[in-house]
Design a protein around this motif. Sequence first.
Motif, PDB file in Angstrom:
ATOM      1  N   PRO A  10      53.000 -21.561 -18.180  1.00 59.11           N
ATOM      2  CA  PRO A  10      52.960 -22.948 -18.672  1.00 59.11           C
ATOM      3  C   PRO A  10      52.899 -23.933 -17.514  1.00 59.11           C
ATOM      4  CG  PRO A  10      54.742 -21.719 -19.700  1.00 59.11           C
ATOM      5  CD  PRO A  10      54.201 -20.867 -18.597  1.00 59.11           C
ATOM      6  N   LYS A  11      52.119 -24.990 -17.691  1.00 55.42           N
ATOM      7  CA  LYS A  11      51.988 -25.991 -16.634  1.00 55.42           C
ATOM      8  C   LYS A  11      53.233 -26.870 -16.537  1.00 55.42           C
ATOM      9  CE  LYS A  11      47.011 -26.197 -17.230  1.00 55.42           C
ATOM     10  NZ  LYS A  11      45.867 -26.973 -17.690  1.00 55.42           N
ATOM     11  N   SER A  12      53.840 -27.124 -17.650  1.00 56.09           N
ATOM     12  CA  SER A  12      54.982 -28.035 -17.697  1.00 56.09           C
ATOM     13  C   SER A  12      56.261 -27.350 -17.232  1.00 56.09           C
ATOM     14  CB  SER A  12      55.165 -28.548 -19.128  1.00 56.09           C
ATOM     15  OG  SER A  12      56.409 -29.179 -19.281  1.00 56.09           O
ATOM     16  N   GLU A  13      56.950 -28.013 -16.308  1.00 49.34           N
ATOM     17  CA  GLU A  13      58.240 -27.494 -15.842  1.00 49.34           C
ATOM     18  C   GLU A  13      59.249 -27.509 -16.982  1.00 49.34           C
ATOM     19  OE1 GLU A  13      61.076 -25.696 -13.744  1.00 49.34           O
ATOM     20  OE2 GLU A  13      59.017 -25.945 -13.070  1.00 49.34           O
ATOM     21  N   LEU A  14      59.162 -28.503 -17.867  1.00 48.12           N
ATOM     22  CA  LEU A  14      60.068 -28.563 -19.014  1.00 48.12           C
ATOM     23  C   LEU A  14      59.872 -27.360 -19.932  1.00 48.12           C
ATOM     24  CD1 LEU A  14      59.881 -32.364 -19.939  1.00 48.12           C
ATOM     25  CD2 LEU A  14      61.809 -31.148 -18.923  1.00 48.12           C
ATOM     26  N   VAL A  15      58.624 -26.951 -20.127  1.00 45.18           N
ATOM     27  CA  VAL A  15      58.345 -25.772 -20.958  1.00 45.18           C
ATOM     28  C   VAL A  15      58.908 -24.530 -20.281  1.00 45.18           C
ATOM     29  CG1 VAL A  15      56.526 -24.286 -21.909  1.00 45.18           C
ATOM     30  CG2 VAL A  15      56.338 -26.778 -22.119  1.00 45.18           C
ATOM     31  N   ILE A  61      69.957 -20.993 -27.929  1.00 49.63           N
ATOM     32  CA  ILE A  61      68.655 -20.597 -28.444  1.00 49.63           C
ATOM     33  C   ILE A  61      68.059 -21.730 -29.286  1.00 49.63           C
ATOM     34  CG2 ILE A  61      67.492 -19.044 -30.080  1.00 49.63           C
ATOM     35  CD1 ILE A  61      69.410 -16.831 -29.007  1.00 49.63           C
ATOM     36  N   ALA A  62      68.874 -22.309 -30.159  1.00 49.71           N
ATOM     37  CA  ALA A  62      68.401 -23.417 -30.993  1.00 49.71           C
ATOM     38  C   ALA A  62      68.001 -24.618 -30.131  1.00 49.71           C
ATOM     39  CB  ALA A  62      69.474 -23.809 -32.001  1.00 49.71           C
ATOM     40  N   LYS A  63      68.793 -24.890 -29.103  1.00 50.77           N
ATOM     41  CA  LYS A  63      68.500 -26.005 -28.203  1.00 50.77           C
ATOM     42  C   LYS A  63      67.167 -25.787 -27.490  1.00 50.77           C
ATOM     43  CE  LYS A  63      70.385 -28.243 -24.083  1.00 50.77           C
ATOM     44  NZ  LYS A  63      71.499 -28.223 -23.116  1.00 50.77           N
ATOM     45  N   ALA A  64      66.949 -24.589 -26.973  1.00 51.31           N
ATOM     46  CA  ALA A  64      65.702 -24.281 -26.274  1.00 51.31           C
ATOM     47  C   ALA A  64      64.514 -24.360 -27.228  1.00 51.31           C
ATOM     48  CB  ALA A  64      65.781 -22.894 -25.637  1.00 51.31           C
ATOM     49  N   ALA A  65      64.687 -23.854 -28.436  1.00 52.22           N
ATOM     50  CA  ALA A  65      63.602 -23.912 -29.426  1.00 52.22           C
ATOM     51  C   ALA A  65      63.264 -25.363 -29.765  1.00 52.22           C
ATOM     52  CB  ALA A  65      63.990 -23.139 -30.680  1.00 52.22           C
ATOM     53  N   LYS A  66      64.284 -26.192 -29.923  1.00 50.96           N
ATOM     54  CA  LYS A  66      64.056 -27.612 -30.225  1.00 50.96           C
ATOM     55  C   LYS A  66      63.326 -28.285 -29.070  1.00 50.96           C
ATOM     56  CE  LYS A  66      66.283 -31.949 -31.402  1.00 50.96           C
ATOM     57  NZ  LYS A  66      67.516 -32.697 -31.477  1.00 50.96           N
ATOM     58  N   GLN A  67      63.727 -27.964 -27.843  1.00 51.37           N
ATOM     59  CA  GLN A  67      63.058 -28.535 -26.674  1.00 51.37           C
ATOM     60  C   GLN A  67      61.581 -28.148 -26.664  1.00 51.37           C
ATOM     61  OE1 GLN A  67      65.333 -27.006 -23.381  1.00 51.37           O
ATOM     62  NE2 GLN A  67      66.888 -28.601 -23.518  1.00 51.37           N
ATOM     63  N   LEU A  68      61.295 -26.880 -26.945  1.00 54.24           N
ATOM     64  CA  LEU A  68      59.903 -26.424 -26.950  1.00 54.24           C
ATOM     65  C   LEU A  68      59.084 -27.138 -28.021  1.00 54.24           C
ATOM     66  CD1 LEU A  68      60.339 -22.591 -26.373  1.00 54.24           C
ATOM     67  CD2 LEU A  68      59.255 -24.238 -24.828  1.00 54.24           C
ATOM     68  N   VAL A  69      59.655 -27.284 -29.207  1.00 55.98           N
ATOM     69  CA  VAL A  69      58.946 -27.982 -30.291  1.00 55.98           C
ATOM     70  C   VAL A  69      58.692 -29.435 -29.898  1.00 55.98           C
ATOM     71  CG1 VAL A  69      59.162 -28.837 -32.656  1.00 55.98           C
ATOM     72  CG2 VAL A  69      59.758 -26.470 -32.131  1.00 55.98           C
ATOM     73  N   ILE A  71      58.546 -30.790 -26.866  1.00 52.18           N
ATOM     74  CA  ILE A  71      57.599 -30.863 -25.754  1.00 52.18           C
ATOM     75  C   ILE A  71      56.176 -30.596 -26.222  1.00 52.18           C
ATOM     76  CG2 ILE A  71      56.905 -29.781 -23.577  1.00 52.18           C
ATOM     77  CD1 ILE A  71      59.978 -29.211 -23.175  1.00 52.18           C
ATOM     78  N   THR A  72      55.995 -29.510 -26.957  1.00 54.27           N
ATOM     79  CA  THR A  72      54.640 -29.151 -27.385  1.00 54.27           C
ATOM     80  C   THR A  72      54.081 -30.170 -28.373  1.00 54.27           C
ATOM     81  OG1 THR A  72      55.538 -27.623 -29.047  1.00 54.27           O
ATOM     82  CG2 THR A  72      54.877 -26.692 -26.937  1.00 54.27           C
ATOM     83  N   THR A  73      54.936 -30.746 -29.207  1.00 55.76           N
ATOM     84  CA  THR A  73      54.464 -31.794 -30.129  1.00 55.76           C
ATOM     85  C   THR A  73      53.976 -33.013 -29.349  1.00 55.76           C
ATOM     86  OG1 THR A  73      55.993 -31.041 -31.851  1.00 55.76           O
ATOM     87  CG2 THR A  73      55.135 -33.274 -32.071  1.00 55.76           C
ATOM     88  N   LYS A  74      54.752 -33.418 -28.330  1.00 58.44           N
ATOM     89  CA  LYS A  74      54.351 -34.553 -27.504  1.00 58.44           C
ATOM     90  C   LYS A  74      53.044 -34.250 -26.761  1.00 58.44           C
ATOM     91  CE  LYS A  74      58.896 -36.586 -26.701  1.00 58.44           C
ATOM     92  NZ  LYS A  74      59.939 -36.854 -25.703  1.00 58.44           N
ATOM     93  N   GLU A  75      52.941 -33.035 -26.199  1.00 60.61           N
ATOM     94  CA  GLU A  75      51.734 -32.669 -25.442  1.00 60.61           C
ATOM     95  C   GLU A  75      50.517 -32.626 -26.360  1.00 60.61           C
ATOM     96  OE1 GLU A  75      52.600 -29.005 -23.424  1.00 60.61           O
ATOM     97  OE2 GLU A  75      53.752 -30.009 -21.859  1.00 60.61           O
ATOM     98  N   ASN A  76      50.674 -32.137 -27.580  1.00 60.15           N
ATOM     99  CA  ASN A  76      49.548 -32.053 -28.501  1.00 60.15           C
ATOM    100  C   ASN A  76      49.123 -33.400 -29.034  1.00 60.15           C
ATOM    101  OD1 ASN A  76      49.413 -29.279 -28.236  1.00 60.15           O
ATOM    102  ND2 ASN A  76      50.695 -28.885 -30.005  1.00 60.15           N
ATOM    103  N   ASN A  77      50.030 -34.376 -29.021  1.00 59.54           N
ATOM    104  CA  ASN A  77      49.705 -35.711 -29.495  1.00 59.54           C
ATOM    105  C   ASN A  77      49.078 -36.584 -28.418  1.00 59.54           C
ATOM    106  OD1 ASN A  77      50.565 -35.232 -32.103  1.00 59.54           O
ATOM    107  ND2 ASN A  77      52.656 -35.924 -31.710  1.00 59.54           N
TER     108      ASN A  77
END
Length: 78
Positions: A10-15, A61-69, A71-77
Amino acid sequence: QRLFFPSQKPKSELVRTSLRLLTSSAYRLQSECRKALPAEPSPAPDIQLVTQQVIQCAYDIAKAAKQLVTITTKENNN
């Protein structure tokens, strides 16, 4: 079981950070769950402590999953 993610880094450090948290938390959860079912004749585990650790792993796990959702939602928008 092993967790597999796409081979492309992944390019994003946050991801990458979220994926690391997700992976490490999943491994910790597996380890803590194994402690709850010790092989005989091991001494009985401290169930309260194991339960607290399992809850913390599940939270991470829930926190990481929420972060991924998020981040990816923002990147896709964009």
